[in-house]
Write a protein that holds these residues in place. Structure first.
Motif: not given
Length: 511
Positions: A374-375, A335-347
């Motif tokens: 990663d930083e 499923v992840l490979s089909q996702l065109g928009l990625k908005i990644q908040h802090a981890l």
């Protein structure tokens, strides 16, 4: 300064669009927001699906709210899964705040408070438009996958659906489904065996137990009439703004089976009923699935395969799916490979496992000369995120650490009075909230069993009546024979000849 200008040009060039777009915010370099370095999502690619991820409290829900608002403003209807109950405020304008004005000044766009057309939907007893679907609409394949039955049991379900179709027995709710399972190995055993083959009571018993487990999670409330028409998700108000449909799910967080069942049914219905769109200039509908891990956590392999297939195919129907979760690893790779928009908040890296997960997450994003991904992932603040989208040609845009814009609507829940007013104005509640329990498989099979029992009782009574009649006839015949023998003897004994003979014998004896 040269690096800043170079970065500004890099972002501006990477996020320039010819068609309509949604502005997410402005790119950041070394922790500073670069004003007017706007990060945009082409409206054309919003059906290419997406991911909003990040640790608790980093702003995922507000990002979801921003996307939903902007889509609505451009006339695109939206469906939101509200697991925490904090999205209803979209129906009221933001009260504003100096910090919001400051944020938008840094981004380089004005802030406009605004409310949006909202329809509240419900899967449970919570107030809202009731969402239901019939068992027949699911069909035997989908029901089998939801229940996670064996191949043999899936075959039995298919046979029983065929029997119900052939005999015009509507399967509307779980009560109907349980009744046909019981009928198949009970009163209807001979009929079904004759035309469809033998059905094992052990198999139907196993299926029944799984239906009961689904009922305990609230499935009995979801299956039934009146079925929700997915076309009602595509409404636009009188101002041309798309409706934001909010499904209230605050009371089913501990019932993931019901949630995954609803989502799979919805996606399957949308895929089967929406026309082919291809790559049009805008999506027909965008669905945001909050707490997406709940879908995948309880899903069996067959269910996961079904979800993966729908995700891959539903894009052609003009429908975009956006998964909102804490970590991208919550979503299966297929499923992840089909996702065109990625908005990644802090981890947040509290353990060695967290650090490993952050490195894996960083590898999902394009390499950038301006960031050590990663930083950056551990240093982002609230309302900031790493963004990568697909441009109008379907190519990933440059990675951008982004200061995200604030929602135009209220970032809080509606009061009870406001919610009541919203529900009172709903045009869908009168259509879908009426309780309907029309004649279906349960009633028809009970009627069939009752008729069969009456016929059996009548046949038994007729049989007993005939047996009694035969017994009476035998007794009458025997009596007639005895009566006839007695009459003949009397006739002989009273005849003149016999009397004279007897008198003659007596006369001789006297002499």
């Amino acid at each position: 300064m040269a690096d800043t200008q170079k970065f500004f040009d890099h972002i501006t060039q990477g996020y320039t669009t010819k068609g309509d777009s949604i502005t997410l915010g402005a790119a950041m370099l070394d922790g500073e927001t670069i004003t007017n370095a706007l990060v945009k999502v082409p409206l054309k690619t919003m059906n290419r699906h997406g991911l909003i991820a990040g640790a608790t409290g980093t702003g995922k829900t507000k990002t979801l709210q921003v996307l939903a608002e902007n889509l609505s403003e451009k006339g695109v209807p939206v469906l939101l899964m509200d697991m925490k109950g904090d999205l209803s405020g979209i129906a009221q304008p933001s009260p504003g705040h100096p910090k919001i004005d400051e944020r938008h000044e840094k981004i380089g766009i004005p802030f406009n408070a605004q409310k949006f057309p909202v329809e509240v939907l419900s899967l449970s007893e919570q107030a809202g438009v009731r969402l239901r679907a019939t068992v027949s609409e699911f069909g035997p394949v989908l029901i089998s996958r939801i229940l996670n039955v064996s191949e043999t049991q899936a075959g039995i379900i298919s046979v029983l659906f065929k029997y119900c179709d052939d005999n015009k027995l509507p399967l509307l709710d779980l009560k109907d489904f349980k009744k046909i399972l019981q009928y198949a190995t009970g009163e209807g055993k001979d009929e079904i065996t004759k035309h469809y083959g033998r059905i094992s009571p052990a198999s139907t018993g196993a299926i029944l137990r799984k239906i009961v487990a689904l009922e305990q999670q609230g499935g009995d409330m979801f299956f039934g009439e009146k079925s929700f028409d997915t076309d009602d998700l595509l409404r636009v108000d009188e101002n041309g703004m798309g409706y934001i449909n909010i499904v209230r799910l605050t009371d089913i967080q501990d019932r993931p089976k019901l949630f995954s069942t609803f989502m799979l049914c919805l996606l399957a219905e949308v895929y089967s009923t929406f026309p082919e769109q291809g790559d049009s200039g805008r999506p027909e509908l965008v669905i945001f699935i909050d707490e997406a891990h709940l879908i995948f956590k309880e899903a069996n392999d067959a269910l996961l395969d079904q979800i993966e297939s729908i995700v891959k195919l539903i894009r052609s129907k003009g429908v975009g799916l956006y998964f909102v979760t804490q970590n991208p690893t919550d979503v299966p790779d297929a499923v992840l490979s089909q996702l065109g928009l990625k908005i990644q908040h802090a981890l947040r890296a509290f353990t060695a496992k967290d650090r490993k997960a952050i490195k894996l997450t960083a590898e999902n994003y394009p390499i950038s000369e301006y960031y050590k991904t990663d930083e950056v992932l551990t240093s982002l603040g609230i309302g900031e995120a790493l963004v990568s989208v697909l441009n109008e040609k379907g190519i990933p845009t440059p990675l951008a650490a982004t200061m995200l814009r604030a929602p135009m609507s209220r970032m809080d829940v509606l009061s009870d009075e406001e919610l009541k007013d919203l529900l009172d104005d709903s045009k869908l509640i009168p259509v879908y909230n009426e309780e309907i329990d029309r004649e279906s498989a349960y009633e028809l099979l009970n009627e069939k069993i009752e008729t069969a029992n009456k016929e059996e009782a009548k046949a038994k009574a007729e049989k007993e009546k005939k047996a009694a009649k035969r017994s009476t006839s035998r007794r009458s015949s025997s009596s007639r024979r005895r009566s006839s023998s007695k009459g003949a003897l009397e006739k002989v004994l009273t005849s003149p000849t016999v009397i004279r003979s007897v008198l003659g014998i007596l006369t001789k004896l006297i002499k």
